[in-house]
Design an enzyme around this catalytic site. Structure first.
Site: not given
Lengths: 683, 683
Positions: B157-158, B200, B283, B333, B357, B362, B390
């Site tokens: 992912e990414r 995830n 998410e 957010r 983070k 993000d 990303e």
């Protein structure tokens, strides 16, 4: 879910429920002659092969099988039109005479329809003879079905009804029961040809032409019983992909020989095979351009391979540059088909049909007609429609497309000849008929089409291909009468107006809350579902609206724009050229205007955008209420599962429509800075 | 391509080419003691297990294995710092003493680095003692690798560097050679932990915790030889998914017992297992909210399961509403992590680390620091960075991230304490150290990282996690010295300034042609690659710029906006609150301003947008020229394949940067109607 198991009792019978056939099955009937379609007719009626016409109240026959008028109980035989049928009603019997077996079967389904409609209208057909001939010889459905699931496009490209009825697990299905049911439904609408695989031909699908022929023949066998021929979509690169040649150059004799041999093998397996459907040099598909050859070179080479067998090449005109630079405002995708094909008029062989999408862009809810249809009098042309609702709500929104199709077919492109007459070969240019084709909306869904009410689009396509003078409302009445043939009389009388309320204006309503005034698109890239006003605005796909803070629209005039308007014959050339005469619903397709431009309604463009989006969503209230009015019929006239699916879709439609409304309104408020005079909230 | 075959001679050695080791391998050396890392050190040097320290010019040992100073040829032993090493140089020898085996191995790689850098700078290290202690105890790389290829997100992912080095064909690879090579590279940077699967956690990956433990142990065995612990990302729903329980409620004793038992089994297979990494209620991942429990309830329950074994829970703070309504401008957010977690300060157990983070959104190229880092003095905190690019060019653009990371680590969030000191447990609030984690950019690509120059980001992460006071330029010098250790001296002297030209300002340059002034995103939905100014503007993801015809930006002030600015302690709260004092590079993150707003540069916002996009693209000319200046070294100092890949990426970067420039400029021209005063073309 295993797809083959989906062939189950839960599949909805669509417009051929037992109740629709029952009145005929109760009659003593006889079917003369034999053959796949006459055998089907006999089975439909439960008639004995040895039944005597003397005792029959219903007789079905191909006219060539009828010896004397008396043999079917008539005093004289009617002139049965080519490809069509006659229905003769006397005091004691109904006689259906087809031009051939398939036509006789279609005639039988016509009687089924008439009986159902009579129940709806209360007016029974009286004695006399009705002749019915198809307006279009080609009445075809194209399936964009992939054998193997495509990693991006899935099993059915632009399909919104589950998996394919033809394919599962990377193979042709062993059980073709659903295909037979589908063929039956189509025969009842008049459809006579089906393209069984996606025009984007991937590696697995290309092989249907060669080592897949046994499976192709099995599919053809099923359709044959309903008078339907099959076509294959083929890859123009097949000689390289499948034949081991190092070229697919249409002027290379080895290539031509490979195709001739391929055609021979296909016809050995499927003697009544229709021909090839080809998407060449389009969106990445291979074509003759790679070899410096024209589309006529490519199509005619394939035509030569099919000619000995009576086959036809359906060659799509959907050719444009899909790697366009958004910065370049002179390149206009709308011009592309005309620029590519009009100069080739008269150079295609007579077993080539050029298949032209109804509009110059891509199945938008509002586009002008394609000027290609007026520009090639010496070429056989077919009109291509889209039953699957790629850009018209994806079977999550109600969008009854018949009114739009009827408008296209009746449109007098040069002021005199309708599109229907042009593609029927009656355009005066000397080319024989092409016909009408459309992308199917069917999948292995329990209701065939995802949204149960989208069945009506499939039904209407076949009916309008047969007779474009039918009104959309009458076709809808037919569909209601058949689909709800099992409803008690008073219930049916309530279902009818409710469904007209839901469906008659649905396409305009959809247009109302989506892209305004003919500008098109504004959809989510890739899926084409849901709003994204700028989604394609800086893309290479050639689909722009050019909205800025002052105005919006694409200048396609000849005077200052791309010149697309000039591709039309008079009077449309002049009509579209001028902002003053261009119909408002196409204004932004042809012109870039300021937001302050005043429409015929007296509203400015931006106020129209604000108002129409909101009005259209408000209109959904009437739709929902109309469906709700049938609540007490659920479980009787309306099957429980049918109702549940419709409600689920109506809920989804409202959510999506609200999203469209709010995004479009907010986008133009942010850009134009013009307040909504109605005072409605803008986010 | 079969992935396992990719373990081949063509894999680039990154910053540990043989040439970097060669000067040490030429010396007589001795490694004292034994254990996985000391054995590795011995193998790196080619030292005999029986080598005598008396004859050695290079001695490596864990300090606990050293009897007397004389036994390693010294007169006294230095005070070796916890987790770190000492390097003692005398007239005749270099002695590396680690706090333990892993630290000794890292010390050896430090000597390798010093030798290479000395060659670059021309200044050799003199006699004396250098002590080096890690600033952060946790220095971890997170792999978003899926065992089975995910239908949407792929294998990694990414990931922009090919497949996973851990997994292929739905299984853990049989051949872990690339994992060992990776572990070695990481050890040389100071990294001491790796999360081996995606946060995830899909169905296949969840099972690593149970029936995949044998494979997990194989991976751990490889990393152990380089002093690196492994962590597993786990699904909070594991008791239901894997354990057959009907709940994952953290306060349910059966759930707690299931996790305790799962932890027992993991530690039986991997005694030095690091712990669990958890993305919960984020998410779509499951979490404690489903049971009405807090994140502290969830994390502490897992912590209890790990505590008997010394394991740690890394709990991500990336929790927000990803189904937000774009119409609702009060929901922000950016506020979410603080709103969720700050009230929980002091309630997490001491073997829980909250992983935050660096920014509140993000991993954008420009964001403020996360105020969560200042708001939880009684909680162990780790800073989360993103090495995989990303949102910073996806390894198709050069974007050397070390300057940004250094800025984050050095940022004094309350005016006094740096972020580095806060996560190192020196923030004064009583919480022990957390550390630093980052998402890896490595795959099975021949250059490890897709773009060869992206290797420097991976290198820099480890070095800055060890010592955030290093300058980005010095870290780049180290990377150049090691990577090009095989280059002849004069060639190396040319490579060095060329790479600084290419890389030093690359992150600012990327920021220059992408989203302006801190507003972020404007990327293609889904892929996050390439421009789409309105791509997320009407989406549920909470990432908006609110551009209209008059202005742009998100009002996050307390006075008139979402109040996010008020989440910061003084002085930043006041600095960000006011348009006058907010730094220009974050202006649109905190404020909605008219296009005519004048920046510190004297330019208006819209002119800044126009100019910076174009200037940044023009700056690529210098980058390309710098790389081109090394053309005559290709095949000697610069490997042919390395050069070819860099050129391919520079070409792609230019094309993408031009697209960014033109789309952003055109978008704001259409929206603002303000002409570009520079007279450059706007499409």
């Amino acid at each position: 879910m295993t797809h083959d198991n989906a062939v189950a009792v839960t599949v909805h019978p669509a417009w051929l429920p037992d109740a629709a056939l029952a009145p005929l099955r109760e009659l003593p009937s006889a079917v003369l002659g034999s053959g796949p379609c006459l055998d089907t007719a006999r089975a439909e009626l439960g008639a004995s092969p040895s039944a005597s016409t003397a005792d029959a109240a219903l007789v079905v026959a191909a006219v060539s099988d009828v010896g004397s008028p008396a043999s079917v109980g008539l005093t004289q035989l009617p002139e049965v039109p080519a490809g069509g049928h006659a229905i003769v009603r006397t005091a004691d019997r109904t006689v259906v005479l087809g031009a051939d077996g398939p036509a006789a079967l279609r005639g039988l389904y016509a009687v089924v329809r008439e009986v159902a409609v009579a129940r709806l209208s209360g007016v029974a057909p009286g004695p006399g003879t009705v002749l019915s001939a198809p307006e279009q010889p080609l009445r075809m459905l194209d399936h964009w079905d992939n054998v193997a699931v495509h990693p991006v496009m899935g099993q059915v490209e632009r399909g919104y009804s589950g998996g394919s009825i033809f394919y599962a697990d990377g193979e042709v299905r062993a059980d073709l029961t659903r295909v037979r049911d589908y063929a039956r439904l189509l025969a009842a609408t008049g459809v006579e040809a089906v393209g069984i695989n996606n025009v984007n031909v991937h590696a697995r699908e290309a092989r249907l032409l060669t080592d897949g022929l046994g499976d192709v023949a099995r599919i053809a066998d099923v359709f044959r019983g309903y008078g339907i021929r099959i076509f294959l979509s083929v890859s123009f690169a097949s000689p390289r992909l499948l034949g081991g040649l190092d070229s697919a150059d249409p002027l290379d004799p080895d290539v031509a020989a490979w195709w001739a041999s391929a055609a021979d093998r296909v016809y050995a397996a499927v003697p009544d095979f229709g021909g090839f459907l080809v998407k060449a040099d389009s969106e990445g598909q291979p074509g003759p351009f790679a070899y410096g050859r024209s589309h006529a070179d490519g199509a005619n080479m394939l035509a030569a391979a099919l000619r000995p067998h009576g086959g036809t090449v359906l060659w799509r005109a959907f050719v444009y540059n899909h790697r366009q630079d958004w910065r370049d405002r002179r390149t206009d995708r709308a011009r592309a088909a005309y620029d590519h094909f009009a100069p080739l008029d008269g150079t295609f062989d007579d077993n080539v049909v050029l298949q032209v999408k109804h509009g110059p862009m891509d199945f938008q809810v509002r586009e002008p007609l394609s000027p290609v249809l007026a520009a090639m009098p010496r070429t056989r042309l077919a009109l291509e429609l889209q039953v699957t609702q790629e850009y018209t709500g994806q079977q999550r929104h109600v969008c009854y497309l018949a009114p739009a199709w009827r408008e296209y077919l009746g449109f007098r492109l040069d002021g005199a000849r309708s599109v229907a007459s042009i593609v029927a070969g009656a355009g005066g240019g000397g080319a024989p008929a092409g016909g009408v084709a459309a992308v199917s909306n069917v999948g292995d869904d329990e209701f065939w089409t995802g949204h149960p009410l989208a069945q009506a689009n499939l039904y209407a396509f076949g009916r309008l291909a047969w007779d474009s003078t039918l009104t959309a409302e009458d076709v809808l009445d037919e569909w209601i009468a058949l689909t709800f043939a099992g409803a008690a009389g008073p219930d049916l009388a309530r279902v009818r107006p409710a469904l007209h309320e839901v469906m008659d204006g649905s396409c305009q309503r959809y247009e109302g809350y989506t892209a305004p005034l003919g500008v098109g698109f504004m959809v989510t890239p890739g899926t084409h579902g849901g709003p994204s006003v700028d989604g394609y605005e800086y893309s290479p796909w050639g689909t722009y609206h050019f909205a800025d803070r002052d105005g919006i629209g694409v200048d396609r005039s000849s005077a200052t724009g791309t010149g697309f308007a000039g591709q039309f014959p008079s009077p449309w050339r002049e009509t579209y050229e001028s902002v003053e005469t261009c119909p408002d619903e196409l204004l932004l397709f042809f012109h870039h205007v300021p937001y302050s431009h005043v429409l015929g309604s007296g509203k400015t463009v931006v106020q129209h955008i604000y108002d129409s989006r909101a009005d259209a969503v408000e209109g959904l209230g009437g739709v929902e209420a109309a469906w709700e009015s049938l609540a007490d019929l659920v479980g009787s006239a309306v099957p429980v599962a049918f109702d549940a699916r419709v409600r689920e879709r109506l809920d989804g439609q409202r959510a999506s429509a609200v999203e469209w409304r709010d995004q479009v309104r907010s986008y133009f408020w942010r850009k134009s800075g013009v307040k909504d005079a109605s005072g409605r909230v803008v986010y």
